[in-house]
Design an enzyme around this catalytic site. Structure first.
Site, short mmCIF file in Angstrom:
data_model
loop_
_atom_site.label_atom_id
_atom_site.label_comp_id
_atom_site.label_asym_id
_atom_site.label_seq_id
_atom_site.Cartn_x
_atom_site.Cartn_y
_atom_site.Cartn_z
N GLY A 86 1.22 -1.31 0.30
CA GLY A 86 -0.23 -0.01 -0.15
C GLY A 86 1.15 1.15 -0.23
O GLY A 86 0.67 2.18 0.88
N ASN A 108 0.58 -2.06 4.66
CA ASN A 108 0.59 -1.30 5.36
C ASN A 108 -1.11 -0.88 4.97
O ASN A 108 -1.84 -0.72 4.89
CB ASN A 108 0.81 0.03 5.13
CG ASN A 108 0.28 1.23 4.79
OD1 ASN A 108 -0.17 1.70 5.26
ND2 ASN A 108 0.32 1.74 3.33
N SER A 166 -3.47 0.29 14.60
CA SER A 166 -4.38 1.45 15.29
C SER A 166 -4.49 1.32 15.92
O SER A 166 -4.94 0.19 17.09
CB SER A 166 -5.91 1.47 13.89
OG SER A 166 -6.44 2.78 14.37
N TYR A 187 -14.32 -1.40 10.87
CA TYR A 187 -12.54 -1.51 10.96
C TYR A 187 -12.04 -1.85 12.16
O TYR A 187 -10.60 -2.28 12.64
CB TYR A 187 -12.75 -0.33 10.54
CG TYR A 187 -11.72 0.26 10.47
CD1 TYR A 187 -10.26 0.39 9.39
CD2 TYR A 187 -10.78 1.55 10.86
CE1 TYR A 187 -8.91 0.38 9.50
CE2 TYR A 187 -9.22 1.11 10.95
CZ TYR A 187 -8.32 0.90 10.20
OH TYR A 187 -7.42 1.86 10.49
#
Length: 274
Positions: free
Chosen positions: A11, A79, A132, A145
């Site tokens: 990514g 990523n 995250s 997510y």
């Protein structure tokens, strides 16, 4: 030593991936970035490979091409990923849930399975997964997510225990809000309900506001380099002030206080009352 090391960053066409590939290249790594379209990196100090993390065949072909060209791979940065625009969990179909897991989690599994055999033969390697703060915090109206990032946390820590005796270390980077085009590429929920129309609009506005004060991708890229170069890497890195504060609160604040803070920040109770 870094100048002889080969890094693969998924990514890498924009955002955190591109910033990471640039940072590693400037530090002396021989860097290969990937995107689904591949193509040339142009003026970037790294090459680009075509790779779709949702395809077993694409992953295997790209890794084999890199091994054929360089003979080794020392660092994998996972990523690639995407999110769904703010929406209730029930507004995404099972198919959409599978899709986000296929990229955000199973993409990492595919890449790891393709790369680890080569690292084991070398007796050394680093795998760094971009997670995250939502890997250790909940995200109302972002449940899918957050679920993928929780999965990345568990997978990364477990994998590090498995591989460290083989000379391979695994770390996860836990950024908070980061200024990228990530939010511009959100997938829209595919089973929208009018019940949640107002809260979707309000949360989208809130997200736009906080993104204006978000960290630059370089903050995350610096954390990746730190993890990659550390002689004794940590399992988790929280780059940026907000991420560090949230990690501290998650560890030490009473659960009720943290719960209330999340609901207050997102005005959830006020929206429910209205």
């Amino acid at each position: 030593m870094i100048k002889s090391k080969v890094a693969l960053v998924t990514g890498a066409s924009s955002g955190i991936g591109q910033a990471t590939a640039q940072r590693l290249a400037h530090a002396g790594y021989k860097v290969y970035g990937t995107s689904r379209r591949g193509g040339q990196a142009g003026s970037q100090p790294f090459a680009m490979l075509a790779l779709d993390v949702t395809s077993d065949e694409s992953v295997e072909a790209a890794v084999q091409e890199l091994i054929h060209t360089e003979g080794r791979i020392d660092l994998l940065v996972n990523n690639a990923g995407f999110g769904v625009a703010p929406a209730a969990a029930e507004e995404s179909s099972i198919e959409q849930a599978r899709s986000i897991f296929d990229t955000n989690f199973f993409g990492i599994v595919r890449m790891t399975r393709a790369v680890v055999p080569h690292m084991r033969k070398q007796g050394a390697g680093r795998i760094i997964n971009i997670g995250s703060v939502l890997g250790f915090l909940p995200m109302p109206y972002g449940a899918l997510y957050a679920a993928t990032k929780h999965a990345v946390e568990g997978y990364s820590e477990s994998l590090d225990h498995e591989l460290r005796t083989r000379g391979i270390r695994v770390s996860v980077i836990e950024p908070a809000y980061t200024k990228t085009r990530f939010d511009a590429n959100f997938a829209e929920p595919d089973a929208k309900l009018d019940e949640y129309r107002e809260v979707r609009a309000a949360l989208s506005k809130t997200l736009n506001e906080v993104m204006a004060a978000a960290d630059e991708p370089a903050v995350v890229a610096d954390a990746v380099l730190k993890a990659a170069a550390a002689s004794h890497p940590k399992v988790r890195y929280t780059p940026g002030g907000l991420a560090s504060r949230l990690r501290f609160l998650r560890r030490f604040a009473p659960s009720g206080l943290l719960d209330s803070g999340i609901r207050k920040d997102l005005k959830l109770d006020l929206r429910a009352a209205s």
